[in-house]
Design an enzyme around this catalytic site. Structure first.
Site, short mmCIF file in Angstrom:
data_model
loop_
_atom_site.label_atom_id
_atom_site.label_comp_id
_atom_site.label_asym_id
_atom_site.label_seq_id
_atom_site.Cartn_x
_atom_site.Cartn_y
_atom_site.Cartn_z
N HIS A 18 0.81 -1.23 0.00
CA HIS A 18 0.00 0.00 0.00
C HIS A 18 0.84 1.28 0.00
CE1 HIS A 18 0.98 -0.16 4.27
NE2 HIS A 18 0.73 1.14 4.31
C1 UD1 Z 1 -1.67 5.10 6.32
C2 UD1 Z 1 -0.33 5.52 6.86
C3 UD1 Z 1 0.66 4.39 6.70
C4 UD1 Z 1 0.14 3.12 7.32
C5 UD1 Z 1 -1.22 2.81 6.72
C6 UD1 Z 1 -1.83 1.57 7.32
C7 UD1 Z 1 0.15 7.94 6.65
C8 UD1 Z 1 1.03 8.91 5.97
N1 UD1 Z 1 0.20 6.68 6.15
O1 UD1 Z 1 -1.52 4.88 4.93
O2 UD1 Z 1 1.87 4.75 7.34
O3 UD1 Z 1 1.04 2.07 7.05
O4 UD1 Z 1 -2.09 3.92 6.97
O5 UD1 Z 1 -2.92 1.15 6.55
O6 UD1 Z 1 -0.53 8.29 7.58
N2 UD1 Z 1 -8.86 4.86 2.28
C9 UD1 Z 1 -10.09 4.30 2.28
N3 UD1 Z 1 -10.65 3.95 3.48
C10 UD1 Z 1 -10.03 4.15 4.65
C11 UD1 Z 1 -8.76 4.75 4.65
C12 UD1 Z 1 -8.18 5.09 3.46
O7 UD1 Z 1 -10.70 4.09 1.24
O8 UD1 Z 1 -10.59 3.80 5.70
C13 UD1 Z 1 -8.22 5.19 0.99
C14 UD1 Z 1 -8.47 6.60 0.56
O9 UD1 Z 1 -8.58 6.62 -0.83
C15 UD1 Z 1 -7.20 7.30 0.98
C16 UD1 Z 1 -6.16 6.22 0.77
O10 UD1 Z 1 -6.83 5.01 1.11
O11 UD1 Z 1 -7.01 8.42 0.23
C17 UD1 Z 1 -4.96 6.37 1.61
O12 UD1 Z 1 -5.32 6.52 2.99
P1 UD1 Z 1 -4.38 7.35 3.97
O13 UD1 Z 1 -4.96 7.38 5.33
O14 UD1 Z 1 -4.02 8.64 3.34
O15 UD1 Z 1 -3.03 6.51 4.01
P2 UD1 Z 1 -2.77 4.95 3.98
O16 UD1 Z 1 -2.28 4.58 2.61
O17 UD1 Z 1 -3.90 4.15 4.55
#
Ligand code: UD1
Length: 395
Positions: free
Chosen positions: A230
């Protein structure tokens, strides 16, 4: 990124207990994203036994909000109900960090905690530490001192800055303590407490194994490779993602592959047809899993390919061979004492991974013993509850 409408600040009604100024120390815990829940649950449980001197308030920023990424993980961990849910949702790093910063500041003004505990390296960690720092509130950082020395990782920025803001720094390994010392942080504020993520693992391990989640995805125990990917550096660039898909297709020629797909990764794979290629090759692309099911799949795997931080640690504790698809790791103890190996960043390497010929051999890593949460509680009480009687476990 998916735009999400953040709900308004939701504060549970004030209980008489919370209004009372009864002389106890108020510790406010921040959780925001999936790995935070796993790290923080044992700390909250350990402090719950010291209600005589500690009042706990839990704030969930809502960085992760899908039920599979949040509610179901919290339920598996028997996580107590959160007191405040900020619902900040997704956004660019700047927007997400800024939303957490401004909304969390309001919570701090209302709750007036004595101490804020943040965990790990996600955007919520840094944003909440910054808000607390500006208000002069003491900050404790759990999982402090990890360094990949790779400044292009958003998590590295979050780690270094959070450590700079923290008053008490809780490390999980000697290397983390050394990193903090090298940055000039006074040794007197740093405690090697061990790994609370492994407390959660040990507490849930039997239930997870009994689930045999591999059966429900059509796999045999130790007969499949579990994959998680991811990180922005792996999944955000379409060309690189296509090459990674190629590596996974190659891997599936040698072993069955199970791939719980993070929402970030799924969105990219759907856009460019990678998901269809993987499915055509027989890769089991499934939804993200709750904690117990994922732990079960890790325990039953014949090998793991990942770019996650926590999975490197969990695989080591379970003794399952772990190939980290990154050029570096901030968790070198999993290389020296665990089952982790760096695969580098060439997608062709993924196709070279093989199932381990040996059954898993759980690794013994100092202080990754299932009791780290109790040591954290002891440090918090020693630092912030001056009149408290000492607790049983020494650091
Ligand atoms: C975040 C953390 C990462 C951690 C990971 C665990 C940061 C910078 N990154 O990454 O260190 O390893 O969490 O999973 O904080 N999304 C959903 N549903 C959710 C959450 C996210 O659909 O419940 C999608 C959205 O499109 C979002 C993307 O995932 O834009 C990324 O989510 P984000 O919280 O920005 O970072 P992660 O990649 O989950």
């Amino acid at each position: 990124m998916t735009a999400m409408q953040p709900p308004n600040l939701v504060l549970v009604p004030e209980t008489p207990e919370r209004r009372l100024s009864d002389g106890r120390t108020t510790i406010l815990h921040v959780v925001g994203a999936r790995p935070n829940f796993v790290k923080m649950a044992p700390v909250i449980a350990a402090l719950e036994r010291r209600k005589d001197v500690i009042r706990q308030v839990i704030v969930h920023t809502g960085q992760h909000y899908d039920s599979r990424m949040s509610d179901e993980v919290l339920a598996d961990l028997d996580f107590p109900a959160v007191d405040v849910f900020l619902g900040v949702g997704s956004g660019t790093h700047g927007v997400q960090t800024a939303k957490v910063l401004s909304e969390f500041e309001q919570v701090l003004i209302q709750v007036e905690p004595d101490v804020v505990v943040v965990a790990g390296d996600v955007n919520s960690t840094l944003a909440c530490a910054l808000a607390a720092s500006k208000l002069g509130i003491a900050i404790v950082h759990l999982e402090s001192g990890l360094r990949s020395f790779d400044w292009s990782m958003p998590e590295e920025v979050n780690r270094v800055l959070t450590d700079r803001l923290a008053d008490v720094l809780l490390a999980h390994s000697p290397e983390a303590v050394d990193n903090l010392e090298a940055e000039g942080i006074s040794r007197g504020r740093v405690y090697n407490v061990g790994n609370t993520m492994i407390d959660s693992l040990r507490r849930c391990e039997k239930r997870a194994r009994d689930l045999k989640t591999w059966e429900s995805v059509g796999m045999e125990e130790h007969g499949y490779v579990l994959v998680t990917l991811h990180r922005p550096s792996n999944v955000d660039d379409p060309t690189r993602l296509q090459q990674i898909v190629g590596g996974l297709v190659g891997l599936s020629d040698h072993a069955p592959v199970v791939f719980p797909v993070h929402p970030r990764t799924r969105a990219r794979l759907v856009e460019d047809g990678g998901l269809a290629r993987l499915e055509a090759a027989g890769v089991a692309c499934i939804e993200p899993l709750a904690y117990l099911d994922f732990l079960s799949l890790q325990a039953g795997a014949g090998a793991i390919v990942t770019d996650s931080g926590g999975v490197q640690e969990e695989a080591s504790a379970l003794g399952v061979a772990c190939y980290t698809f990154r050029p570096n790791t901030e968790r070198p103890i999993t290389l020296t004492h665990g089952t982790n190996m760096l695969l580098g960043e060439d997608p062709a390497e993924i196709a070279e991974v093989r199932l381990s010929p040996h059954p898993p051999t759980p690794c013994v890593i100092p202080l990754w013993d299932g009791r780290a949460g109790e040591r954290v509680a002891e440090v918090l009480i020693a630092n912030y509850v001056l009149s408290a009687a000492p607790v049983a476990v020494s650091v």
